[in-house]
Enzyme design. Structure first.
Site, PDB file in Angstrom:
ATOM      1  N   ARG A  17      56.176  33.308  43.712  1.00 43.16           N
ATOM      2  CA  ARG A  17      54.869  33.664  44.288  1.00 43.16           C
ATOM      3  C   ARG A  17      53.920  32.483  44.238  1.00 43.16           C
ATOM      4  NH1 ARG A  17      49.553  33.403  43.080  1.00 43.16           N
ATOM      5  NH2 ARG A  17      50.066  33.947  40.913  1.00 43.16           N
ATOM      6  N   ASP A  18      53.511  32.091  43.042  1.00 46.47           N
ATOM      7  CA  ASP A  18      52.517  31.038  42.898  1.00 46.47           C
ATOM      8  C   ASP A  18      53.047  29.709  43.426  1.00 46.47           C
ATOM      9  OD1 ASP A  18      50.267  29.658  42.208  1.00 46.47           O
ATOM     10  OD2 ASP A  18      50.378  30.050  40.070  1.00 46.47           O
ATOM     11  N   HIS A 211      48.214  31.608  31.456  1.00 49.93           N
ATOM     12  CA  HIS A 211      48.706  30.955  32.679  1.00 49.93           C
ATOM     13  C   HIS A 211      48.064  29.572  32.744  1.00 49.93           C
ATOM     14  CE1 HIS A 211      49.905  31.205  37.095  1.00 49.93           C
ATOM     15  NE2 HIS A 211      49.055  30.184  37.105  1.00 49.93           N
ATOM     16  N   HIS A 213      48.180  25.404  34.177  1.00 52.10           N
ATOM     17  CA  HIS A 213      48.627  24.399  35.130  1.00 52.10           C
ATOM     18  C   HIS A 213      48.651  23.035  34.439  1.00 52.10           C
ATOM     19  CE1 HIS A 213      48.031  26.634  39.166  1.00 52.10           C
ATOM     20  NE2 HIS A 213      48.167  27.512  38.193  1.00 52.10           N
ATOM     21  N   CYS A 244      46.667  25.419  42.918  1.00 51.85           N
ATOM     22  CA  CYS A 244      45.531  26.081  43.561  1.00 51.85           C
ATOM     23  C   CYS A 244      45.057  25.245  44.740  1.00 51.85           C
ATOM     24  CB  CYS A 244      44.399  26.261  42.551  1.00 51.85           C
ATOM     25  SG  CYS A 244      42.904  26.974  43.266  1.00 51.85           S
ATOM     26  N   ASN A 253      52.001  24.549  38.258  1.00 51.83           N
ATOM     27  CA  ASN A 253      52.091  25.268  37.000  1.00 51.83           C
ATOM     28  C   ASN A 253      52.882  24.477  35.962  1.00 51.83           C
ATOM     29  OD1 ASN A 253      51.180  28.242  37.806  1.00 51.83           O
ATOM     30  ND2 ASN A 253      52.447  27.456  39.464  1.00 51.83           N
TER      31      ASN A 253
END
Length: 311
Positions: A17-18, A211, A213, A244, A253
């Site tokens: 997803r990310d 979470h 990065h 992002c 990430n």
């Protein structure tokens, strides 16, 4: 240093997803199924398989319902999806996903840019999602992720008091769990220790994940700082893909294989097979040929001093 027998840690893979939402290309569904199968074989038991957003906005994730259905066939796998609103949540309930994540930005500017809603409007959306879940009798965990919890490229500083207000509000309206996200890579270990410590005082055991990065090279240090603060569940993305759109040029990430190695090196049980993750990373490099991949362990390999049972 960790205790001689430290508690186990859990890693949720978010690359499907990310990671993929940040790429212009669309990966075939068959390839994603292969990725899911290999990730499960490597020991991952929680995977964020996609997001229920309009396909015209994010065609990379248009097959999320198919992936949920496939992922549900893998034994013991907890299947998570991200949703931006009530409509997306209803699709998540229909799909049978085990959990959904609603992002709630602590930065007013980021919230408007990302969801076109102010943070308090997103809270009202979360309340509606919980009510709809209960009305349908859906067996789906509702998580709220406090994004930009450590700062924002649009707004700059984000006050810890605002993060804590949103944590408390999300839980008060019925969210099952909350997590803190360093969406644009502004966190440092001291800030992580401080904010997670304060957030645990507000949320207790309902603060369940972190979470991070690796935007400025502090991702693993921040994972360790959160671990020391009491966090036991972490998001990560194979090969560190993702990121992002409001942090242009940044890496993504923390890499799943690096996080797995970090815990293995400390004797912390994760259930993850690090060599299998590295093999999957090599496969991902073929699937995403030409895309920038990140991480560290894949370059140097595993040290001879790493205990076999840990790897």
């Amino acid at each position: 240093m960790p205790a001689p027998n430290p508690p186990a840690a859990a890693v949720r893979e978010v690359g499907l997803r990310d990671g993929l939402q940040s790429l212009a290309r669309t990966v075939p569904t068959a390839t994603k199924r292969e990725w899911l199968r290999a990730a499960h074989a490597a020991g991952l038991r929680e995977i964020e398989v996609g997001s229920f957003v309009p396909p015209k906005l994010m065609p990379q994730l248009a097959d999320t319902a198919e992936l949920v259905a496939f992922a549900k066939t893998l034994p013991g796998l907890n299947v998570t999806v991200l949703v931006p609103n009530l409509k997306g949540a209803e699709r998540a309930f229909e799909s049978g996903a085990d959990a959904l994540l609603l992002p709630l930005s602590a930065s007013h500017a980021h919230s408007l840019a990302n969801l076109r809603k102010a943070p308090d409007d997103v809270l009202r959306e979360a309340e509606a999602i919980v009510a709809r879940r209960d009305e349908l009798g859906a067996r789906c965990h509702v998580e709220v992720g406090i994004s930009t919890a450590f700062g924002c490229t649009l707004q700059g500083r984000v006050e810890p008091a605002e993060v804590l207000r949103l944590v408390r509000a999300a839980l008060d309206l019925g969210a099952d769990e909350v997590g803190l996200a360093d969406t644009v890579g502004y966190a440092d270990p001291a800030a992580v220790a401080s904010l997670f410590g304060r957030a645990f005082e507000v949320a207790g055991e309902r603060l369940t994940w972190a979470h991070f990065h690796d935007t400025r090279g502090l991702g693993l240090a921040n994972v360790y700082a959160a671990w020391q603060a009491g966090m036991r569940r972490f998001d990560a993305s194979l090969a560190g893909i993702g990121g992002c759109p409001h942090a242009p040029g940044a890496s993504g990430n923390v890499a799943t294989e690096d996080v797995a190695y970090l815990f293995a090196s400390m004797g912390v049980v994760t259930g993850l097979d690090v060599p299998a993750l590295l093999a999957l990373r090599r496969q991902l490099g073929q699937w995403l040929d030409g895309e920038p991949l990140h991480g560290h362990v894949w370059r140097a390999g595993l040290p001879k001093t790493l205990r076999a049972e840990a790897a």
